[in-house]
Design an enzyme around this catalytic site. Structure first.
Site, PDB file in Angstrom:
ATOM      1  N   THR A 117      -8.604  -0.369   1.877  1.00 30.77           N
ATOM      2  CA  THR A 117      -8.235  -0.247   0.463  1.00 30.77           C
ATOM      3  C   THR A 117      -8.883  -1.403  -0.287  1.00 30.77           C
ATOM      4  OG1 THR A 117      -6.131   0.800   1.008  1.00 30.77           O
ATOM      5  CG2 THR A 117      -6.338  -0.158  -1.186  1.00 30.77           C
ATOM      6  N   LYS A 195      -7.839   6.215  -4.368  1.00 30.76           N
ATOM      7  CA  LYS A 195      -6.913   5.473  -3.514  1.00 30.76           C
ATOM      8  C   LYS A 195      -5.984   4.590  -4.343  1.00 30.76           C
ATOM      9  CE  LYS A 195      -5.205   3.427   0.191  1.00 30.76           C
ATOM     10  NZ  LYS A 195      -4.076   4.055   0.920  1.00 30.76           N
TER      11      LYS A 195
END
Length: 322
Positions: A117, A195
């Site tokens: 991430t 995301k």
């Protein structure tokens, strides 16, 4: 799938706190590795590298003999691998690992599948660095808790040139993931935008649940009835997070499932993306303010679900819901 596959998982090249490299990317990649070995149709042993070698050894010992091989350094793994998965805790450590990969040898024709991430700008830089050296690059962050990773039930988000994405897809749906969001020929940054937007739902969900449970206790309704309502109307993640709050898991566990510093990293990326786009994520801003207090109360052992304890304190209750 042909060729050799390598997982750079969890541990970091740069020095980080123990929380960052044992509790976040670590648990996800362990589940992803298990499913790659069991369902990935790999022709060769899956290569494993972690900053702390013993973690790779322990993971390898849990899997069928001959299905994995531990490599001591990034430099030793690069020449052996055709496809390289990366999942690390923070942007700077991913970029440091990328530099070690590029310094270790010729990467022309190799496929880099980056599952961390990150800020979209970081992913853009990484993609260019690898492309400049002749490698293919797919931005492939994943949604799902560690238990979902272990069960092969993640949701993968894949962006990049279509040829690279199609080369990566055999490892996702039906192997590590139950579903994919495919962004072929889209900029790599879009996968990370997705995301971060997705992670904002998680942060907002935790904040909303914590606020509702505290209100229910203060007004005399009782949080058990809110939990019953959540079970009936919002089954799935809402129930799991609600249970973690009401059971006291947020303060009883030895190590956090998701450390406060990593949650604040994600929140910072979300707020940065919003600011650059001319908007704000006010719910995320509120969650981040409460995460600051989690860090002050529990240090790096604070779990992001512990905002429930912080909201309890703000309302005049004990941090622990004994």
């Amino acid at each position: 799938c042909s060729g050799s596959v390598w997982a750079i998982w969890a541990g970091c090249v740069a020095k980080t706190s123990p929380m960052e490299d044992t509790r976040a990317a670590n648990k996800h990649m362990q589940g992803m590795v298990k499913n790659l070995v069991e369902k990935g149709n790999l022709e060769n042993p899956l290569l494993l590298w972690n900053r702390t070698k013993q973690r790779s050894v322990e993971l390898s010992e849990k899997l069928p003999p001959g299905k994995t091989q531990v490599v001591d350094t990034i430099a030793k793994g690069v020449p052996k691998a055709d496809i390289i998965f990366i999942i690390l805790s923070k942007d700077d450590v991913v970029e440091a690992a990328a530099e070690e990969i590029l310094e270790a040898g010729d990467v022309r024709g190799k496929l880099i599948i980056e599952c961390s991430t990150l800020h979209p700008d970081t992913t853009t830089r990484l993609a260019k660095r690898f492309a400049d050296h002749g490698a293919q690059f797919v931005a492939a962050p994943v949604f799902g808790a560690p238990a979902m990773a272990d069960a092969g039930m993640l949701i993968g988000v894949l962006a990049g040139p279509s040829a690279a994405v199609e080369r990566a897809r055999p490892y996702f749906k039906g192997v590590m993931a139950r579903e994919e969001i495919v962004m072929s020929d889209e900029p790599h940054a879009k996968a990370l935008q997705m995301k971060l937007v997705g992670n904002s739902f998680i942060l907002n969900m935790i904040e909303q649940l914590a606020e509702a449970h505290v209100l229910a206790e203060k007004c005399g309704l009782g949080p058990q009835y809110v939990h019953k309502f959540v079970e009936q109307l919002f089954p799935g993640p809402y129930v799991a997070y609600s249970q973690r709050m009401l059971s006291g898991d947020y303060y009883k566990r030895e190590f956090p499932l998701f450390a406060v510093d990593l949650a604040r990293k994600d929140a910072a990326h979300i707020m940065s993306l919003a600011a650059a786009s001319g908007t704000r994520m006010k719910n995320v801003e509120t969650m981040d303010e409460n995460l600051v207090q989690v860090k002050e109360h529990a240090g790096e052992l604070g779990d992001y679900v512990a905002v429930y304890g912080i909201l309890r304190k703000q309302a005049g209750l004990k941090y622990e819901n004994e």
